[in-house]
Motif scaffolding. Structure first.
Motif, short mmCIF file in Angstrom:
data_model
loop_
_atom_site.label_atom_id
_atom_site.label_comp_id
_atom_site.label_asym_id
_atom_site.label_seq_id
_atom_site.Cartn_x
_atom_site.Cartn_y
_atom_site.Cartn_z
N GLN A 234 72.63 14.79 87.95
CA GLN A 234 72.05 15.73 86.96
C GLN A 234 71.01 15.09 85.91
OE1 GLN A 234 72.53 18.91 87.77
NE2 GLN A 234 74.26 18.04 89.09
N LEU A 235 71.30 14.08 85.54
CA LEU A 235 70.31 13.37 84.61
C LEU A 235 68.93 13.11 85.14
CD1 LEU A 235 72.80 11.20 82.51
CD2 LEU A 235 71.66 13.41 81.72
N GLY A 236 68.72 12.98 86.49
CA GLY A 236 67.90 12.49 87.20
C GLY A 236 67.03 13.63 87.58
N LYS A 237 67.57 14.75 87.63
CA LYS A 237 66.76 16.28 87.99
C LYS A 237 65.79 16.58 86.94
CE LYS A 237 70.48 18.07 90.82
NZ LYS A 237 71.44 19.30 91.08
N PRO A 238 64.82 17.18 87.09
CA PRO A 238 64.33 18.11 86.05
C PRO A 238 64.95 19.01 85.31
CG PRO A 238 62.75 18.07 88.11
CD PRO A 238 64.27 17.33 88.25
N ILE A 239 64.77 19.20 84.33
CA ILE A 239 65.80 20.05 83.37
C ILE A 239 65.90 21.54 84.05
CG2 ILE A 239 65.85 21.54 81.40
CD1 ILE A 239 64.55 19.10 79.99
N GLY A 240 64.72 22.06 84.74
CA GLY A 240 64.93 23.42 85.50
C GLY A 240 65.85 23.52 86.71
N ASP A 241 66.11 22.32 87.10
CA ASP A 241 66.94 21.94 88.43
C ASP A 241 68.37 21.81 87.91
OD1 ASP A 241 64.70 22.59 89.92
OD2 ASP A 241 64.39 20.56 90.46
N ARG A 242 68.63 21.77 86.80
CA ARG A 242 69.90 21.51 86.24
C ARG A 242 70.77 22.84 86.19
NH1 ARG A 242 68.48 17.14 81.54
NH2 ARG A 242 67.42 15.77 82.76
N PRO A 243 72.18 22.68 86.55
CA PRO A 243 73.10 23.93 86.33
C PRO A 243 73.22 24.16 84.85
CG PRO A 243 74.30 22.07 86.65
CD PRO A 243 72.89 21.68 87.04
N ARG A 244 73.22 25.37 84.33
CA ARG A 244 73.24 25.73 82.87
C ARG A 244 74.83 25.93 82.49
NH1 ARG A 244 68.72 27.22 80.33
NH2 ARG A 244 70.26 26.58 78.52
N GLY A 245 75.13 25.94 81.44
CA GLY A 245 76.40 26.58 80.94
C GLY A 245 77.42 25.25 80.41
N ASP A 246 77.30 24.18 80.73
CA ASP A 246 77.87 22.95 80.32
C ASP A 246 77.24 22.71 79.10
OD1 ASP A 246 78.33 20.14 79.51
OD2 ASP A 246 79.52 20.13 81.34
N PRO A 247 77.88 22.77 77.76
CA PRO A 247 76.84 22.57 76.48
C PRO A 247 76.53 21.20 76.14
CG PRO A 247 79.25 23.72 76.15
CD PRO A 247 79.23 23.37 77.54
N LEU A 248 77.24 20.33 76.86
CA LEU A 248 76.54 18.69 76.76
C LEU A 248 75.38 18.71 77.50
CD1 LEU A 248 76.50 15.95 75.68
CD2 LEU A 248 78.61 15.34 77.43
N LEU A 249 75.44 18.98 78.76
CA LEU A 249 74.33 18.99 79.76
C LEU A 249 73.01 19.78 79.23
CD1 LEU A 249 73.02 17.70 82.24
CD2 LEU A 249 73.99 19.53 83.51
N ASP A 250 73.49 21.01 78.54
CA ASP A 250 72.16 21.74 77.90
C ASP A 250 71.78 21.06 76.67
OD1 ASP A 250 72.78 23.63 80.05
OD2 ASP A 250 73.96 24.95 78.77
N LEU A 251 72.47 20.23 76.16
CA LEU A 251 72.11 19.89 74.76
C LEU A 251 71.29 18.55 75.01
CD1 LEU A 251 72.12 19.88 71.65
CD2 LEU A 251 74.11 18.31 71.67
N ILE A 252 71.71 17.81 76.13
CA ILE A 252 70.86 16.52 76.69
C ILE A 252 69.51 17.13 76.95
CG2 ILE A 252 70.67 15.08 78.35
CD1 ILE A 252 73.72 14.62 78.15
N GLY A 253 69.67 18.27 77.57
CA GLY A 253 68.25 18.51 77.91
C GLY A 253 67.25 19.29 77.06
N GLN A 254 67.93 19.76 75.92
CA GLN A 254 67.10 20.12 74.82
C GLN A 254 66.38 19.07 73.83
OE1 GLN A 254 69.80 22.62 72.34
NE2 GLN A 254 70.24 23.71 74.14
N CYS A 255 67.27 17.64 73.85
CA CYS A 255 66.76 16.83 72.92
C CYS A 255 66.79 15.29 73.53
CB CYS A 255 67.83 16.63 71.89
SG CYS A 255 69.40 16.55 72.16
N TRP A 256 67.05 15.13 74.77
CA TRP A 256 66.66 13.88 75.37
C TRP A 256 65.95 14.15 76.78
CZ3 TRP A 256 68.57 8.91 74.47
CH2 TRP A 256 69.23 8.65 73.37
N HIS A 257 65.17 15.23 76.54
CA HIS A 257 63.96 15.21 77.75
C HIS A 257 63.11 14.18 77.72
CE1 HIS A 257 61.57 17.20 80.71
NE2 HIS A 257 60.69 17.39 79.75
N GLY A 258 63.03 13.36 79.03
CA GLY A 258 62.07 12.41 79.14
C GLY A 258 62.73 11.22 78.76
N ARG A 259 63.63 11.09 78.06
CA ARG A 259 64.60 9.73 77.67
C ARG A 259 65.57 9.67 78.40
NH1 ARG A 259 61.39 7.70 73.45
NH2 ARG A 259 60.11 9.21 72.20
N GLU A 260 66.06 10.16 79.39
CA GLU A 260 67.22 10.17 80.06
C GLU A 260 67.77 8.73 80.64
OE1 GLU A 260 65.98 14.43 80.62
OE2 GLU A 260 65.00 12.44 81.02
#
Length: 225
Positions: free
Chosen positions: A66-92
């Motif tokens: 999941q961390l290796g995918k573009p944000i748009g290709d990640r599943p939604r609904g896991d609060p942690l994965l969603d939060l990572i997409g919001q504030c760690w984008h490009g720094r995974e």
């Protein structure tokens, strides 16, 4: 006044005790800290609670994928994965290094020196990533040192063999003598690193639990040393 979503509150409840106390010392820009500390806690539980190494590897592979995918290709609904997409984008990359570090602890016990150091490097990468994310690149080496101290203290505390504990202390104690120099916005890491230094100097004692640790944590949270 804005209200945090229930998912964010749940993430705070997931944090291990040391991370929860450290998170309480954040000022503004709390989300990157919550994402980093919650990921470390969740991955840690997967590894330490895995009944079989293969099961732990499967769970870690999901996060790595999941961390290796573009944000748009990640599943939604896991609060942690969603939060990572919001504030760690490009720094995974720092988060992937953390996952790789935890995976090294799924090896045979006693842990090989190389596996222990992979875990240390993973936590160091996470801490260094936080410094860059919070626009403190000049403090990245010191942040990395704090992350590595945190890892070495945990290795000593949770060692399953004397050689693991001795190796962690041998690596950690020399780096635990000099106090950490981090800015106010890196206070959570200064708190964790300070408690780790104290643990290493005490031969691998728990970071929290003795009668003085609350006072030490309070001081670190207020002044950073």
């Amino acid at each position: 006044m804005s209200r945090r979503s229930p998912g964010m509150d749940d993430l705070q409840e997931e944090l291990p005790e040391v991370s929860r106390i450290a998170f309480a010392s954040t000022g503004r820009n709390r989300d990157p800290w919550l994402a980093a500390l919650a990921l470390d806690g969740r991955i840690g539980r997967m590894v330490l609670g895995a009944s079989e190494p293969m099961l732990g590897q499967v769970r870690l592979a999901w996060w790595r994928d999941q961390l290796g995918k573009p944000i748009g290709d990640r599943p939604r609904g896991d609060p942690l994965l969603d939060l990572i997409g919001q504030c760690w984008h490009g720094r995974e990359a720092a988060l992937l290094a953390l996952v790789d570090g935890w995976e090294a602890l799924l090896g045979d016990r006693p842990l090989a020196q190389a596996d222990m150091m992979r875990f240390v490097e993973g936590r160091g990468a996470l801490a260094k990533g936080l410094a860059h994310l919070l626009t403190h690149p000049d403090h990245a080496p010191e942040a990395e040192r704090a992350g590595k101290l945190w890892a070495l203290a945990d290795l000593a505390i949770h060692a399953q063999a004397e050689e693991e504990r001795s190796s962690a202390l041998e690596q950690g104690v020399p780096h635990a003598r000099q106090s950490l120099q981090l800015p106010r916005t890196m206070r959570p890491l200064a708190l964790i690193g300070g408690l780790a230094q104290r643990s290493l100097r005490s031969g691998g004692a728990a970071m929290l639990g003795d009668r003085f640790s609350p006072l030490v944590a309070l001081r670190l949270g207020m002044v950073g040393r």
